[in-house]
Scaffold this motif. Structure first.
Motif, PDB file in Angstrom:
ATOM      1  N   MET A   1       0.776  -1.138  -0.130  1.00  0.00           N
ATOM      2  CA  MET A   1      -0.083  -0.008  -0.043  1.00  0.00           C
ATOM      3  C   MET A   1       0.909   1.031  -0.104  1.00  0.00           C
ATOM      4  N   LYS A   2       0.713   2.094  -0.949  1.00  0.00           N
ATOM      5  CA  LYS A   2       1.297   3.368  -1.269  1.00  0.00           C
ATOM      6  C   LYS A   2       0.606   4.348  -0.243  1.00  0.00           C
ATOM      7  N   LEU A   3       0.874   4.892   0.942  1.00  0.00           N
ATOM      8  CA  LEU A   3      -0.113   5.560   1.794  1.00  0.00           C
ATOM      9  C   LEU A   3       0.618   6.963   1.810  1.00  0.00           C
ATOM     10  N   ILE A   4      -0.478   7.928   1.674  1.00  0.00           N
ATOM     11  CA  ILE A   4      -0.285   9.481   1.749  1.00  0.00           C
ATOM     12  C   ILE A   4      -1.198  10.095   2.881  1.00  0.00           C
ATOM     13  N   ILE A   5      -0.706  10.642   3.743  1.00  0.00           N
ATOM     14  CA  ILE A   5      -1.451  11.179   5.012  1.00  0.00           C
ATOM     15  C   ILE A   5      -1.498  12.947   4.757  1.00  0.00           C
ATOM     16  N   LEU A   6      -2.534  13.292   4.589  1.00  0.00           N
ATOM     17  CA  LEU A   6      -2.821  14.698   4.357  1.00  0.00           C
ATOM     18  C   LEU A   6      -3.596  15.277   5.551  1.00  0.00           C
ATOM     19  N   ASP A   7      -2.868  16.460   6.144  1.00  0.00           N
ATOM     20  CA  ASP A   7      -3.691  17.360   6.969  1.00  0.00           C
ATOM     21  C   ASP A   7      -4.847  18.054   6.037  1.00  0.00           C
ATOM     22  N   ARG A   8      -5.728  18.467   6.750  1.00  0.00           N
ATOM     23  CA  ARG A   8      -6.918  18.996   6.147  1.00  0.00           C
ATOM     24  C   ARG A   8      -6.876  20.576   5.916  1.00  0.00           C
ATOM     25  N   ASP A   9      -6.989  21.349   6.897  1.00  0.00           N
ATOM     26  CA  ASP A   9      -7.169  22.785   7.047  1.00  0.00           C
ATOM     27  C   ASP A   9      -5.738  23.500   6.717  1.00  0.00           C
ATOM     28  N   GLY A  10      -5.723  24.015   5.827  1.00  0.00           N
ATOM     29  CA  GLY A  10      -4.368  24.690   5.325  1.00  0.00           C
ATOM     30  C   GLY A  10      -3.691  24.096   4.425  1.00  0.00           C
ATOM     31  N   VAL A  11      -4.157  22.663   4.132  1.00  0.00           N
ATOM     32  CA  VAL A  11      -3.468  21.948   3.032  1.00  0.00           C
ATOM     33  C   VAL A  11      -4.472  21.708   1.804  1.00  0.00           C
ATOM     34  N   ILE A  12      -5.983  21.019   2.273  1.00  0.00           N
ATOM     35  CA  ILE A  12      -6.654  20.777   1.309  1.00  0.00           C
ATOM     36  C   ILE A  12      -7.732  21.916   1.227  1.00  0.00           C
ATOM     37  N   ASN A  13      -7.970  22.659   2.209  1.00  0.00           N
ATOM     38  CA  ASN A  13      -9.089  23.788   2.357  1.00  0.00           C
ATOM     39  C   ASN A  13      -8.461  24.893   2.900  1.00  0.00           C
ATOM     40  N   GLU A  14      -9.078  25.919   2.840  1.00  0.00           N
ATOM     41  CA  GLU A  14      -8.536  27.182   3.487  1.00  0.00           C
ATOM     42  C   GLU A  14      -8.638  27.279   5.010  1.00  0.00           C
ATOM     43  N   ASP A  15      -7.908  27.674   5.559  1.00  0.00           N
ATOM     44  CA  ASP A  15      -7.810  27.635   7.038  1.00  0.00           C
ATOM     45  C   ASP A  15      -8.428  28.774   7.633  1.00  0.00           C
ATOM     46  N   SER A  16      -8.692  28.907   8.778  1.00  0.00           N
ATOM     47  CA  SER A  16      -9.356  30.103   9.639  1.00  0.00           C
ATOM     48  C   SER A  16      -9.016  30.129  11.113  1.00  0.00           C
ATOM     49  N   ASP A  17      -8.383  31.205  11.684  1.00  0.00           N
ATOM     50  CA  ASP A  17      -8.162  31.477  13.090  1.00  0.00           C
ATOM     51  C   ASP A  17      -9.366  31.336  13.840  1.00  0.00           C
ATOM     52  N   ALA A  18     -10.636  31.504  13.086  1.00  0.00           N
ATOM     53  CA  ALA A  18     -11.924  31.438  13.853  1.00  0.00           C
ATOM     54  C   ALA A  18     -12.575  30.163  13.441  1.00  0.00           C
ATOM     55  N   PHE A  19     -11.902  29.037  12.958  1.00  0.00           N
ATOM     56  CA  PHE A  19     -12.220  27.925  12.853  1.00  0.00           C
ATOM     57  C   PHE A  19     -13.263  27.667  11.573  1.00  0.00           C
ATOM     58  N   VAL A  20     -12.848  26.620  10.848  1.00  0.00           N
ATOM     59  CA  VAL A  20     -13.840  26.146   9.732  1.00  0.00           C
ATOM     60  C   VAL A  20     -15.082  25.367  10.537  1.00  0.00           C
ATOM     61  N   LYS A  21     -16.168  26.028  10.080  1.00  0.00           N
ATOM     62  CA  LYS A  21     -17.419  25.455  11.295  1.00  0.00           C
ATOM     63  C   LYS A  21     -18.478  24.796  10.396  1.00  0.00           C
ATOM     64  N   ASN A  22     -18.422  24.996   9.193  1.00  0.00           N
ATOM     65  CA  ASN A  22     -19.517  24.476   8.288  1.00  0.00           C
ATOM     66  C   ASN A  22     -19.115  24.161   6.981  1.00  0.00           C
ATOM     67  N   ALA A  23     -19.988  23.508   6.252  1.00  0.00           N
ATOM     68  CA  ALA A  23     -19.606  23.147   4.913  1.00  0.00           C
ATOM     69  C   ALA A  23     -19.622  24.306   4.030  1.00  0.00           C
ATOM     70  N   ASP A  24     -20.418  25.451   4.427  1.00  0.00           N
ATOM     71  CA  ASP A  24     -20.298  26.690   3.345  1.00  0.00           C
ATOM     72  C   ASP A  24     -18.630  27.431   3.613  1.00  0.00           C
ATOM     73  N   GLU A  25     -18.130  27.109   4.844  1.00  0.00           N
ATOM     74  CA  GLU A  25     -16.763  27.778   5.161  1.00  0.00           C
ATOM     75  C   GLU A  25     -15.734  26.876   4.744  1.00  0.00           C
ATOM     76  N   TRP A  26     -16.160  25.710   4.498  1.00  0.00           N
ATOM     77  CA  TRP A  26     -15.156  24.684   3.824  1.00  0.00           C
ATOM     78  C   TRP A  26     -14.854  25.091   2.373  1.00  0.00           C
ATOM     79  N   ILE A  27     -13.737  25.827   2.245  1.00  0.00           N
ATOM     80  CA  ILE A  27     -13.400  26.232   1.009  1.00  0.00           C
ATOM     81  C   ILE A  27     -12.207  25.497   0.315  1.00  0.00           C
ATOM     82  N   PRO A  28     -12.027  24.674  -0.671  1.00  0.00           N
ATOM     83  CA  PRO A  28     -11.050  24.041  -1.028  1.00  0.00           C
ATOM     84  C   PRO A  28      -9.888  24.959  -1.597  1.00  0.00           C
ATOM     85  N   ILE A  29      -8.661  24.834  -1.274  1.00  0.00           N
ATOM     86  CA  ILE A  29      -7.557  25.346  -2.045  1.00  0.00           C
ATOM     87  C   ILE A  29      -7.342  25.363  -3.520  1.00  0.00           C
ATOM     88  N   GLU A  30      -7.062  26.144  -4.152  1.00  0.00           N
ATOM     89  CA  GLU A  30      -6.986  25.961  -5.627  1.00  0.00           C
ATOM     90  C   GLU A  30      -6.256  24.787  -5.938  1.00  0.00           C
TER      91      GLU A  30
END
Length: 183
Positions: free
Chosen positions: A1-30
């Protein structure tokens, strides 16, 4: 198995110091969704690990987190890829759990779920805690400059952290995925 482990906030989607709290705030990084799809198509098992202390802080509910992850899965699937699992720490930072990064409990959960060792797996993050959790399990850490990545890089350089002497650094997940697939 070729495993890759990704962090979510700041890697896959935009991070927020106020927390990503719902699906509308979950915005993928280009480029991140397409990058996950490319990794998946190249034969990698892609797993996401994420600290979600917003749950422990009462800022959002389990159903909100599920909606964010459903959105992420749906977008990756639409791009032709797959996320094999999402493993998260729901605890408040003061709870003293063993799953909150920089501890490696989330990676241990992956090893158990997939009956494999994470040693030698690639872990991609934007914070020191992501990289430290991977190192504890013998993973190969990669840093992206998105999210908190630029600040993390400055800290690693300023503190001359020996564990990260040969750390590979990429502008974003798309650039990291390209390098991984080409190697």
């Amino acid at each position: 198995m070729k495993l890759i482990i990704l962090d979510r906030d700041g890697v896959i989607n935009e991070d927020s110091d106020a927390f990503v709290k719902n699906a509308d705030e979950w915005i993928p990084i280009e480029g991140s969704i397409a990058a996950i799809a490319r990794l998946s198509k190249a034969g990698f098992t892609v797993v996401v690990t994420t600290n979600q202390s917003g749950l422990g802080r009462g800022l959002f509910q389990e159903s909100d987190l599920e909606a964010m992850h459903k959105k992420m899965h749906t977008m990756v699937k639409a791009a032709g890829g797959e996320i094999a699992a999402v493993v998260y720490c729901p605890h408040h930072p003061d709870d003293g759990c063993d799953c909150r990064k920089p501890k490696a409990g989330l990676i241990t959960q992956i090893e158990q779920q997939f009956n494999t060792s994470a040693k030698g797996a690639i872990t991609i993050g934007d914070s020191l805690r992501d990289l430290e959790a991977g190192l504890e399990k013998g993973c190969i850490p990669l840093l992206v400059k998105t999210g908190k990545g630029q600040k993390t890089l400055q800290k690693i350089i300023a503190e001359q952290k020996p564990d990260f002497h040969n750390l590979a650094v990429y502008n974003n997940l798309a650039a990291a995925a390209n390098a991984i697939i080409q190697s």
